[in-house]
Design a protein around this motif. Structure first.
Motif, PDB file in Angstrom:
ATOM      1  N   VAL A  26       0.959  -1.063   0.241  1.00 26.50           N
ATOM      2  CA  VAL A  26      -0.022  -0.033   0.076  1.00 26.50           C
ATOM      3  C   VAL A  26       0.973   1.409  -0.076  1.00 26.50           C
ATOM      4  CG1 VAL A  26      -1.818   1.206   1.371  1.00 26.50           C
ATOM      5  CG2 VAL A  26      -1.700  -1.046   1.300  1.00 26.50           C
ATOM      6  N   PRO A  27       0.689   2.185  -0.884  1.00 28.98           N
ATOM      7  CA  PRO A  27       1.511   3.359  -0.936  1.00 28.98           C
ATOM      8  C   PRO A  27       1.482   4.096   0.619  1.00 28.98           C
ATOM      9  CG  PRO A  27      -0.248   3.501  -2.575  1.00 28.98           C
ATOM     10  CD  PRO A  27      -0.504   2.429  -1.691  1.00 28.98           C
ATOM     11  N   ALA A  28       2.645   4.658   0.783  1.00 31.61           N
ATOM     12  CA  ALA A  28       2.960   5.401   2.178  1.00 31.61           C
ATOM     13  C   ALA A  28       1.984   6.705   2.062  1.00 31.61           C
ATOM     14  CB  ALA A  28       4.336   5.726   2.379  1.00 31.61           C
ATOM     15  N   GLU A  29       1.603   6.877   3.256  1.00 31.07           N
ATOM     16  CA  GLU A  29       0.764   8.025   3.479  1.00 31.07           C
ATOM     17  C   GLU A  29       1.428   9.094   4.553  1.00 31.07           C
ATOM     18  OE1 GLU A  29      -4.057   8.966   3.753  1.00 31.07           O
ATOM     19  OE2 GLU A  29      -3.404   7.145   4.353  1.00 31.07           O
ATOM     20  N   LYS A  30       1.258  10.233   4.468  1.00 32.10           N
ATOM     21  CA  LYS A  30       1.717  11.280   5.832  1.00 32.10           C
ATOM     22  C   LYS A  30       0.674  10.905   6.864  1.00 32.10           C
ATOM     23  CE  LYS A  30       2.458  15.710   6.943  1.00 32.10           C
ATOM     24  NZ  LYS A  30       2.186  17.236   6.517  1.00 32.10           N
ATOM     25  N   GLU A  31       1.071  10.589   8.236  1.00 30.65           N
ATOM     26  CA  GLU A  31       0.190  10.566   9.105  1.00 30.65           C
ATOM     27  C   GLU A  31      -0.405  11.827   9.774  1.00 30.65           C
ATOM     28  OE1 GLU A  31      -1.167   7.761  11.117  1.00 30.65           O
ATOM     29  OE2 GLU A  31      -0.244   6.380   9.563  1.00 30.65           O
ATOM     30  N   GLN A  32      -1.637  11.863   9.811  1.00 34.35           N
ATOM     31  CA  GLN A  32      -2.171  13.266  10.295  1.00 34.35           C
ATOM     32  C   GLN A  32      -3.071  12.858  11.391  1.00 34.35           C
ATOM     33  OE1 GLN A  32      -4.256  15.476   7.268  1.00 34.35           O
ATOM     34  NE2 GLN A  32      -2.597  15.015   5.587  1.00 34.35           N
ATOM     35  N   PRO A  33      -3.295  13.833  12.362  1.00 30.26           N
ATOM     36  CA  PRO A  33      -4.017  13.495  13.562  1.00 30.26           C
ATOM     37  C   PRO A  33      -5.610  13.554  12.875  1.00 30.26           C
ATOM     38  CG  PRO A  33      -3.242  15.452  13.831  1.00 30.26           C
ATOM     39  CD  PRO A  33      -2.457  15.016  12.669  1.00 30.26           C
ATOM     40  N   ILE A  34      -6.353  12.525  13.534  1.00 32.12           N
ATOM     41  CA  ILE A  34      -7.861  12.419  13.173  1.00 32.12           C
ATOM     42  C   ILE A  34      -8.387  12.583  14.597  1.00 32.12           C
ATOM     43  CG2 ILE A  34      -9.683  11.097  12.344  1.00 32.12           C
ATOM     44  CD1 ILE A  34      -7.383   9.802  10.552  1.00 32.12           C
ATOM     45  N   GLY A  35      -9.443  13.642  14.543  1.00 33.90           N
ATOM     46  CA  GLY A  35     -10.191  13.919  15.605  1.00 33.90           C
ATOM     47  C   GLY A  35     -11.704  12.997  15.749  1.00 33.90           C
ATOM     48  N   ILE A  36     -12.420  13.474  16.488  1.00 35.35           N
ATOM     49  CA  ILE A  36     -13.513  12.699  16.847  1.00 35.35           C
ATOM     50  C   ILE A  36     -14.454  12.374  15.606  1.00 35.35           C
ATOM     51  CG2 ILE A  36     -14.890  14.559  17.873  1.00 35.35           C
ATOM     52  CD1 ILE A  36     -15.274  11.056  19.140  1.00 35.35           C
ATOM     53  N   LEU A  42     -15.036   7.572   9.741  1.00 37.75           N
ATOM     54  CA  LEU A  42     -14.400   6.197   9.774  1.00 37.75           C
ATOM     55  C   LEU A  42     -15.213   5.048   9.946  1.00 37.75           C
ATOM     56  CD1 LEU A  42     -11.863   4.573   8.738  1.00 37.75           C
ATOM     57  CD2 LEU A  42     -11.141   4.880  11.156  1.00 37.75           C
ATOM     58  N   ASP A  43     -15.878   4.896  11.265  1.00 34.46           N
ATOM     59  CA  ASP A  43     -16.644   3.960  11.835  1.00 34.46           C
ATOM     60  C   ASP A  43     -18.117   3.974  10.702  1.00 34.46           C
ATOM     61  OD1 ASP A  43     -15.399   3.459  13.882  1.00 34.46           O
ATOM     62  OD2 ASP A  43     -16.573   4.586  15.259  1.00 34.46           O
ATOM     63  N   TYR A  44     -18.385   5.067  10.180  1.00 31.56           N
ATOM     64  CA  TYR A  44     -19.389   4.979   9.117  1.00 31.56           C
ATOM     65  C   TYR A  44     -19.143   4.500   7.901  1.00 31.56           C
ATOM     66  CZ  TYR A  44     -22.704   6.660   5.749  1.00 31.56           C
ATOM     67  OH  TYR A  44     -23.591   7.024   4.442  1.00 31.56           O
ATOM     68  N   LEU A  45     -17.765   4.753   7.444  1.00 34.70           N
ATOM     69  CA  LEU A  45     -17.343   4.014   6.146  1.00 34.70           C
ATOM     70  C   LEU A  45     -17.268   2.603   6.307  1.00 34.70           C
ATOM     71  CD1 LEU A  45     -14.489   6.480   5.013  1.00 34.70           C
ATOM     72  CD2 LEU A  45     -16.830   6.282   3.831  1.00 34.70           C
ATOM     73  N   LYS A  46     -16.635   2.114   7.332  1.00 38.98           N
ATOM     74  CA  LYS A  46     -16.624   0.701   7.721  1.00 38.98           C
ATOM     75  C   LYS A  46     -17.767  -0.084   7.857  1.00 38.98           C
ATOM     76  CE  LYS A  46     -12.275   0.595  10.051  1.00 38.98           C
ATOM     77  NZ  LYS A  46     -11.415   0.483  11.369  1.00 38.98           N
ATOM     78  N   GLN A  47     -18.948   0.710   8.282  1.00 39.24           N
ATOM     79  CA  GLN A  47     -20.074  -0.129   8.363  1.00 39.24           C
ATOM     80  C   GLN A  47     -20.964  -0.003   7.087  1.00 39.24           C
ATOM     81  OE1 GLN A  47     -22.250   1.000  11.979  1.00 39.24           O
ATOM     82  NE2 GLN A  47     -23.389  -0.757  11.968  1.00 39.24           N
ATOM     83  N   TYR A  48     -20.996   1.128   6.413  1.00 39.00           N
ATOM     84  CA  TYR A  48     -22.101   1.358   5.419  1.00 39.00           C
ATOM     85  C   TYR A  48     -21.400   1.682   4.142  1.00 39.00           C
ATOM     86  CZ  TYR A  48     -25.211   1.656   9.453  1.00 39.00           C
ATOM     87  OH  TYR A  48     -25.908   1.603  10.686  1.00 39.00           O
ATOM     88  N   ARG A  49     -20.249   1.990   4.034  1.00 40.59           N
ATOM     89  CA  ARG A  49     -19.696   2.399   2.715  1.00 40.59           C
ATOM     90  C   ARG A  49     -18.149   1.575   2.512  1.00 40.59           C
ATOM     91  NH1 ARG A  49     -24.061   4.350   0.940  1.00 40.59           N
ATOM     92  NH2 ARG A  49     -24.463   6.430   1.462  1.00 40.59           N
ATOM     93  N   LEU A  56     -10.097   3.863  -0.542  1.00 40.14           N
ATOM     94  CA  LEU A  56      -9.406   4.852   0.053  1.00 40.14           C
ATOM     95  C   LEU A  56      -8.358   4.258   0.891  1.00 40.14           C
ATOM     96  CD1 LEU A  56     -12.064   7.205   1.467  1.00 40.14           C
ATOM     97  CD2 LEU A  56     -10.408   7.859  -0.045  1.00 40.14           C
ATOM     98  N   LEU A  57      -8.416   3.164   1.516  1.00 39.49           N
ATOM     99  CA  LEU A  57      -7.305   2.434   2.297  1.00 39.49           C
ATOM    100  C   LEU A  57      -6.343   1.788   1.278  1.00 39.49           C
ATOM    101  CD1 LEU A  57      -6.276   1.296   4.784  1.00 39.49           C
ATOM    102  CD2 LEU A  57      -7.747  -0.657   4.711  1.00 39.49           C
ATOM    103  N   THR A  58      -6.707   1.202   0.115  1.00 45.38           N
ATOM    104  CA  THR A  58      -5.719   0.656  -0.663  1.00 45.38           C
ATOM    105  C   THR A  58      -5.186   1.678  -1.706  1.00 45.38           C
ATOM    106  OG1 THR A  58      -7.425   0.225  -2.615  1.00 45.38           O
ATOM    107  CG2 THR A  58      -6.845  -1.424  -0.833  1.00 45.38           C
ATOM    108  N   SER A  59      -5.767   2.865  -1.813  1.00 47.42           N
ATOM    109  CA  SER A  59      -4.978   3.792  -2.667  1.00 47.42           C
ATOM    110  C   SER A  59      -4.051   4.850  -1.693  1.00 47.42           C
ATOM    111  CB  SER A  59      -6.081   4.753  -3.167  1.00 47.42           C
ATOM    112  OG  SER A  59      -6.586   5.611  -2.278  1.00 47.42           O
ATOM    113  N   GLY A  60      -4.036   4.698  -0.377  1.00 41.88           N
ATOM    114  CA  GLY A  60      -3.388   5.277   0.712  1.00 41.88           C
ATOM    115  C   GLY A  60      -3.538   6.847   0.910  1.00 41.88           C
ATOM    116  N   ARG A  61      -4.822   6.862   0.531  1.00 42.94           N
ATOM    117  CA  ARG A  61      -5.585   8.317   0.683  1.00 42.94           C
ATOM    118  C   ARG A  61      -6.507   8.403   1.977  1.00 42.94           C
ATOM    119  NH1 ARG A  61      -8.696   9.739  -3.623  1.00 42.94           N
ATOM    120  NH2 ARG A  61      -9.049   7.617  -4.020  1.00 42.94           N
ATOM    121  N   LEU A  62      -6.727   7.209   2.712  1.00 42.63           N
ATOM    122  CA  LEU A  62      -7.675   7.189   3.775  1.00 42.63           C
ATOM    123  C   LEU A  62      -7.403   8.223   4.774  1.00 42.63           C
ATOM    124  CD1 LEU A  62     -10.183   6.145   4.973  1.00 42.63           C
ATOM    125  CD2 LEU A  62      -8.597   4.319   6.160  1.00 42.63           C
TER     126      LEU A  62
END
Length: 124
Positions: A26-36, A42-49, A56-62
């Motif tokens: 998977v392409p490397a991605e710059k780590e950025q802080p993610i708030g609430i 993210l939970d919504y994407l995992k459950q419904y999309r 997004l995960l496999t392209s390295g843009r999540l």
């Protein structure tokens, strides 16, 4: 023997028993802080999309995507709260005179703003 399309694009294989398995990364991605807000999305994407999440995960843009959603949601939340406070006349003077009423009214505003942000940004 002609190279496969995967090899023509720079892909490599490793040998597992009698099989050649492609080396996928998977392409490397710059780590950025993610708030609430980003975590809720993210939970919504995992459950419904699931397809969008996987793409997004496999392209390295999540991570970048979630950080952007988080920033947008936080800015919208703050703007909504300020607008509602002005519309309802909630001021620092009310806070000084009747702190309990100020707290209750501000809590209601925050709950309304949270619902709006969730509907407009997180769950779409």
């Amino acid at each position: 023997m002609a190279k496969s399309l995967f090899e023509q694009l720079g892909g490599t294989y490793r040998k597992e028993s009698d099989y050649l398995v492609p080396c996928l990364t998977v392409p490397a991605e710059k780590e950025q802080p993610i708030g609430i807000w980003g975590q809720r999305h993210l939970d919504y994407l995992k459950q419904y999309r699931k397809v969008t999440y996987t793409n997004l995960l496999t392209s390295g843009r999540l991570n970048t995507y979630l950080a952007d959603i988080d920033r947008q949601a936080q800015e919208r939340f703050e703007r909504l709260i300020e607008g509602m406070k002005q519309a309802q006349g909630i001021t620092e003077r009310l806070k000084e005179e009747n702190a309990l009423e100020w707290t209750g009214r501000l809590g209601n505003i925050r709950a309304c703003a949270r619902e709006i942000v969730e509907e407009e940004i997180l769950y779409t």
